[in-house]
Design a protein around this motif. Structure first.
Motif, PDB file in Angstrom:
ATOM      1  N   PHE A  13       0.860  -1.190   0.000  1.00 52.49           N
ATOM      2  CA  PHE A  13       0.000   0.000   0.000  1.00 52.49           C
ATOM      3  C   PHE A  13       0.892   1.235   0.000  1.00 52.49           C
ATOM      4  CE2 PHE A  13      -2.900  -3.070   2.111  1.00 52.49           C
ATOM      5  CZ  PHE A  13      -3.991  -2.943   1.278  1.00 52.49           C
ATOM      6  N   ASP A  14       0.487   2.232  -0.773  1.00 50.13           N
ATOM      7  CA  ASP A  14       1.233   3.502  -0.758  1.00 50.13           C
ATOM      8  C   ASP A  14       1.017   4.207   0.576  1.00 50.13           C
ATOM      9  OD1 ASP A  14       2.208   3.230  -3.265  1.00 50.13           O
ATOM     10  OD2 ASP A  14       0.472   4.169  -4.226  1.00 50.13           O
ATOM     11  N   VAL A  22       3.755   0.437   2.393  1.00 48.51           N
ATOM     12  CA  VAL A  22       3.554  -0.523   3.488  1.00 48.51           C
ATOM     13  C   VAL A  22       3.411  -1.905   2.861  1.00 48.51           C
ATOM     14  CG1 VAL A  22       2.018  -1.229   5.374  1.00 48.51           C
ATOM     15  CG2 VAL A  22       2.322   1.200   4.851  1.00 48.51           C
ATOM     16  N   ALA A  24       1.975  -5.017   3.119  1.00 44.45           N
ATOM     17  CA  ALA A  24       0.947  -5.679   3.934  1.00 44.45           C
ATOM     18  C   ALA A  24       1.053  -7.195   3.794  1.00 44.45           C
ATOM     19  CB  ALA A  24      -0.437  -5.204   3.513  1.00 44.45           C
ATOM     20  N   PRO A  43      -1.960 -11.744  14.313  1.00 45.33           N
ATOM     21  CA  PRO A  43      -2.169 -10.528  15.098  1.00 45.33           C
ATOM     22  C   PRO A  43      -2.745  -9.406  14.248  1.00 45.33           C
ATOM     23  CG  PRO A  43       0.162 -10.814  14.592  1.00 45.33           C
ATOM     24  CD  PRO A  43      -0.530 -12.041  14.094  1.00 45.33           C
ATOM     25  N   SER A  44      -3.258  -8.395  14.930  1.00 44.26           N
ATOM     26  CA  SER A  44      -3.821  -7.236  14.244  1.00 44.26           C
ATOM     27  C   SER A  44      -2.796  -6.638  13.278  1.00 44.26           C
ATOM     28  CB  SER A  44      -4.213  -6.201  15.305  1.00 44.26           C
ATOM     29  OG  SER A  44      -4.847  -5.139  14.697  1.00 44.26           O
ATOM     30  N   GLY A  45      -3.228  -6.365  12.066  1.00 44.25           N
ATOM     31  CA  GLY A  45      -2.359  -5.706  11.097  1.00 44.25           C
ATOM     32  C   GLY A  45      -1.477  -6.650  10.293  1.00 44.25           C
ATOM     33  N   CYS A  46      -1.667  -7.974  10.428  1.00 41.34           N
ATOM     34  CA  CYS A  46      -0.773  -8.899   9.705  1.00 41.34           C
ATOM     35  C   CYS A  46      -1.237  -9.129   8.265  1.00 41.34           C
ATOM     36  CB  CYS A  46      -0.642 -10.223  10.444  1.00 41.34           C
ATOM     37  SG  CYS A  46      -2.095 -11.258  10.325  1.00 41.34           S
ATOM     38  N   GLY A  47      -2.393  -8.575   7.898  1.00 40.35           N
ATOM     39  CA  GLY A  47      -2.820  -8.654   6.501  1.00 40.35           C
ATOM     40  C   GLY A  47      -3.917  -9.676   6.228  1.00 40.35           C
ATOM     41  N   LYS A  48      -4.589 -10.157   7.286  1.00 42.39           N
ATOM     42  CA  LYS A  48      -5.640 -11.160   7.106  1.00 42.39           C
ATOM     43  C   LYS A  48      -6.767 -10.628   6.212  1.00 42.39           C
ATOM     44  CE  LYS A  48      -6.474 -11.309  11.601  1.00 42.39           C
ATOM     45  NZ  LYS A  48      -5.508 -10.340  12.148  1.00 42.39           N
ATOM     46  N   SER A  49      -7.245  -9.424   6.571  1.00 42.53           N
ATOM     47  CA  SER A  49      -8.367  -8.860   5.796  1.00 42.53           C
ATOM     48  C   SER A  49      -7.930  -8.531   4.377  1.00 42.53           C
ATOM     49  CB  SER A  49      -8.901  -7.584   6.459  1.00 42.53           C
ATOM     50  OG  SER A  49      -9.381  -7.889   7.736  1.00 42.53           O
ATOM     51  N   THR A  50      -6.682  -8.084   4.231  1.00 42.23           N
ATOM     52  CA  THR A  50      -6.178  -7.765   2.897  1.00 42.23           C
ATOM     53  C   THR A  50      -6.220  -9.022   2.029  1.00 42.23           C
ATOM     54  OG1 THR A  50      -4.752  -6.072   3.840  1.00 42.23           O
ATOM     55  CG2 THR A  50      -4.178  -6.848   1.643  1.00 42.23           C
ATOM     56  N   GLU A 162     -13.892 -12.034  10.577  1.00 39.44           N
ATOM     57  CA  GLU A 162     -14.229 -11.901  12.001  1.00 39.44           C
ATOM     58  C   GLU A 162     -15.729 -11.743  12.221  1.00 39.44           C
ATOM     59  OE1 GLU A 162     -11.593 -10.046  14.639  1.00 39.44           O
ATOM     60  OE2 GLU A 162     -10.138  -9.533  13.092  1.00 39.44           O
ATOM     61  N   HIS A 195      -8.527 -13.392  14.922  1.00 39.37           N
ATOM     62  CA  HIS A 195      -7.288 -13.300  15.680  1.00 39.37           C
ATOM     63  C   HIS A 195      -7.379 -14.156  16.945  1.00 39.37           C
ATOM     64  CE1 HIS A 195      -9.532  -9.552  16.850  1.00 39.37           C
ATOM     65  NE2 HIS A 195      -9.458 -10.226  17.971  1.00 39.37           N
ATOM     66  N   ARG A 213       3.879  -7.789   9.562  1.00 38.59           N
ATOM     67  CA  ARG A 213       4.851  -6.848   8.952  1.00 38.59           C
ATOM     68  C   ARG A 213       6.171  -7.438   8.537  1.00 38.59           C
ATOM     69  NH1 ARG A 213       2.431  -3.930  12.899  1.00 38.59           N
ATOM     70  NH2 ARG A 213       0.769  -2.712  12.056  1.00 38.59           N
TER      71      ARG A 213
HETATM   72  N1  LIG Z   1      -6.187   0.715   2.102  1.00 39.98           N
HETATM   73  C1  LIG Z   1      -5.039   0.687   2.799  1.00 39.98           C
HETATM   74  N2  LIG Z   1      -4.125   1.675   2.647  1.00 39.98           N
HETATM   75  C2  LIG Z   1      -2.958   1.657   3.324  1.00 39.98           C
HETATM   76  N3  LIG Z   1      -2.606   0.669   4.181  1.00 39.98           N
HETATM   77  C3  LIG Z   1      -3.468  -0.330   4.374  1.00 39.98           C
HETATM   78  C4  LIG Z   1      -4.738  -0.381   3.697  1.00 39.98           C
HETATM   79  N4  LIG Z   1      -5.384  -1.518   4.086  1.00 39.98           N
HETATM   80  C5  LIG Z   1      -4.568  -2.127   4.959  1.00 39.98           C
HETATM   81  N5  LIG Z   1      -3.421  -1.425   5.133  1.00 39.98           N
HETATM   82  C6  LIG Z   1      -2.293  -1.817   5.989  1.00 39.98           C
HETATM   83  O1  LIG Z   1      -1.964  -3.154   5.675  1.00 39.98           O
HETATM   84  C7  LIG Z   1      -1.680  -3.890   6.864  1.00 39.98           C
HETATM   85  C8  LIG Z   1      -2.596  -5.082   6.957  1.00 39.98           C
HETATM   86  O2  LIG Z   1      -3.938  -4.644   7.220  1.00 39.98           O
HETATM   87  P1  LIG Z   1      -5.155  -5.661   7.393  1.00 39.98           P
HETATM   88  O3  LIG Z   1      -6.377  -4.847   7.703  1.00 39.98           O
HETATM   89  O4  LIG Z   1      -5.207  -6.573   6.237  1.00 39.98           O
HETATM   90  O5  LIG Z   1      -4.711  -6.487   8.682  1.00 39.98           O
HETATM   91  P2  LIG Z   1      -5.541  -7.478   9.594  1.00 39.98           P
HETATM   92  O6  LIG Z   1      -4.626  -8.603   9.922  1.00 39.98           O
HETATM   93  O7  LIG Z   1      -6.842  -7.823   8.959  1.00 39.98           O
HETATM   94  O8  LIG Z   1      -5.802  -6.592  10.888  1.00 39.98           O
HETATM   95  P3  LIG Z   1      -7.025  -6.605  11.951  1.00 39.98           P
HETATM   96  O9  LIG Z   1      -7.015  -7.940  12.620  1.00 39.98           O
HETATM   97  O10 LIG Z   1      -6.652  -5.484  12.896  1.00 39.98           O
HETATM   98  O11 LIG Z   1      -8.281  -6.334  11.181  1.00 39.98           O
HETATM   99  C9  LIG Z   1      -1.786  -2.914   8.021  1.00 39.98           C
HETATM  100  O12 LIG Z   1      -0.496  -2.420   8.331  1.00 39.98           O
HETATM  101  C10 LIG Z   1      -2.666  -1.815   7.467  1.00 39.98           C
HETATM  102  O13 LIG Z   1      -2.366  -0.582   8.081  1.00 39.98           O
END
Ligand SMILES: Nc1ncnc2c1ncn2[C@@H]1O[C@H](COP(=O)(O)OP(=O)(O)OP(=O)(O)O)[C@@H](O)[C@H]1O
Length: 256
Positions: A13-14, A22, A24, A43-50, A162, A195, A213
């Motif tokens: 991600f930019d 970033v 992801a 963990p939170s932010g590891c990119g699951k939703s992405t 989730e 999570h 990360r």
């Molecule tokens: N649209 C976006 N623009 C910039 N950065 C993004 C975007 N979407 C996600 N990120 C970054 O990508 C990383 C992964 O995000 P993601 O939401 O996929 O994590 P996650 O594991 O689902 O977290 P959570 O459990 O908190 O929902 C994070 O560092 C987030 O800040």
């Protein structure tokens, strides 16, 4: 052939503020077979939703490909049903109209919508609540409506982000039992983001443990536990200990 193939997927991600990117997801490779129940755990932010969003077609990889049924995914499609943390129901429509929402979008008449929705209302245990509005139902019941809505399209894959995160512990455990029953009855393939270690072990035929990360798959493990799963059993706790050691390698808990 795997139903879902994730090949060398990265997502950057930019971050214009910091003039950087970033990472992801970094080189994710995963295969999901038909009728698997895969939990993406991390963990939170590891990119699951992405990752889930890329299977759904809401987002595209920076590198690599995601295929479902041999087709490279480039956009959302009826072969993939999505259930979010909030059920995102239409508050002005009764349960049956919410369940049949996608049919309305494709032009089906009222009688067809009413008839087709009933099977899935019954399947998620909401028989008798057809004419209730979302505000008259509990959080767990609203999530059941969201699941019925996803099932009605008869998707190849159900993607869940989730979905029980906002529910209390007891309701969440009840929903786990219900979801396993629905998964078996509908013979679906599910990818489920969480999570919660206990949640992943209560549900999954497989758990993919992710690290933060940049997001990578640390380990994909088949879960060989009989159902219904007993979270107090030694085997369940062996898996839990192993997952903890993957998530916090510096903090391994000694076997008792
Ligand atoms: N649209 C976006 N623009 C910039 N950065 C993004 C975007 N979407 C996600 N990120 C970054 O990508 C990383 C992964 O995000 P993601 O939401 O996929 O994590 P996650 O594991 O689902 O977290 P959570 O459990 O908190 O929902 C994070 O560092 C987030 O800040």
């Amino acid at each position: 052939m795997a139903l879902i193939s994730i090949n060398g997927v990265s997502r950057v991600f930019d971050d214009p503020k910091r003039k950087t990117g970033v990472i992801a997801l970094d080189d994710i490779n995963l295969e999901v077979q038909r009728n698997d129940f895969l939990c993406l755990l991390g963990p939170s932010g590891c990119g699951k939703s992405t990752l889930l969003n890329m299977i759904a077609g809401f987002d595209l990889p920076s590198a690599g490909t995601v295929s479902v049924g041999g087709q490279v995914i480039g956009r959302p499609g009826a072969d993939r049903g999505v259930v979010f943390q909030q059920a995102n129901l239409m508050p002005w429509l009764p349960v049956w109209e919410n369940v049949a929402f996608h049919l309305k979008m494709s032009g089906a008449g009222k009688a067809t919508r009413r008839e087709k929705s009933q099977k899935f209302i019954d399947m998620v245990g909401l028989t008798g609540f057809e004419n209730y509005f979302p505000s008259e139902l509990s959080g767990g019941m609203n999530q059941r409506v969201g699941i019925a809505r996803a099932l009605l399209m008869n998707p190849e894959v159900i993607l869940m982000d989730e979905p029980f995160g906002a529910l209390d512990e007891q309701t969440r455990m009840d929903m786990h039992g219900e979801l396993i029953r629905i998964w078996r009855e509908s013979k679906s393939t599910i990818v489920f983001v969480t999570h919660g270690i206990d949640e992943s072990l209560a549900l999954g035929t497989h758990v993919a443990v992710m690290t933060a990360r940049p997001g990578r798959i640390r380990e994909l493990m088949p879960i060989d536990l009989a159902r219904p799963r007993d979270p107090t059993s030694p085997a369940f706790n062996d898996y839990k200990r192993h997952i903890l050691s993957l998530l916090r390698p510096e903090n391994v808990i000694a076997p008792v």
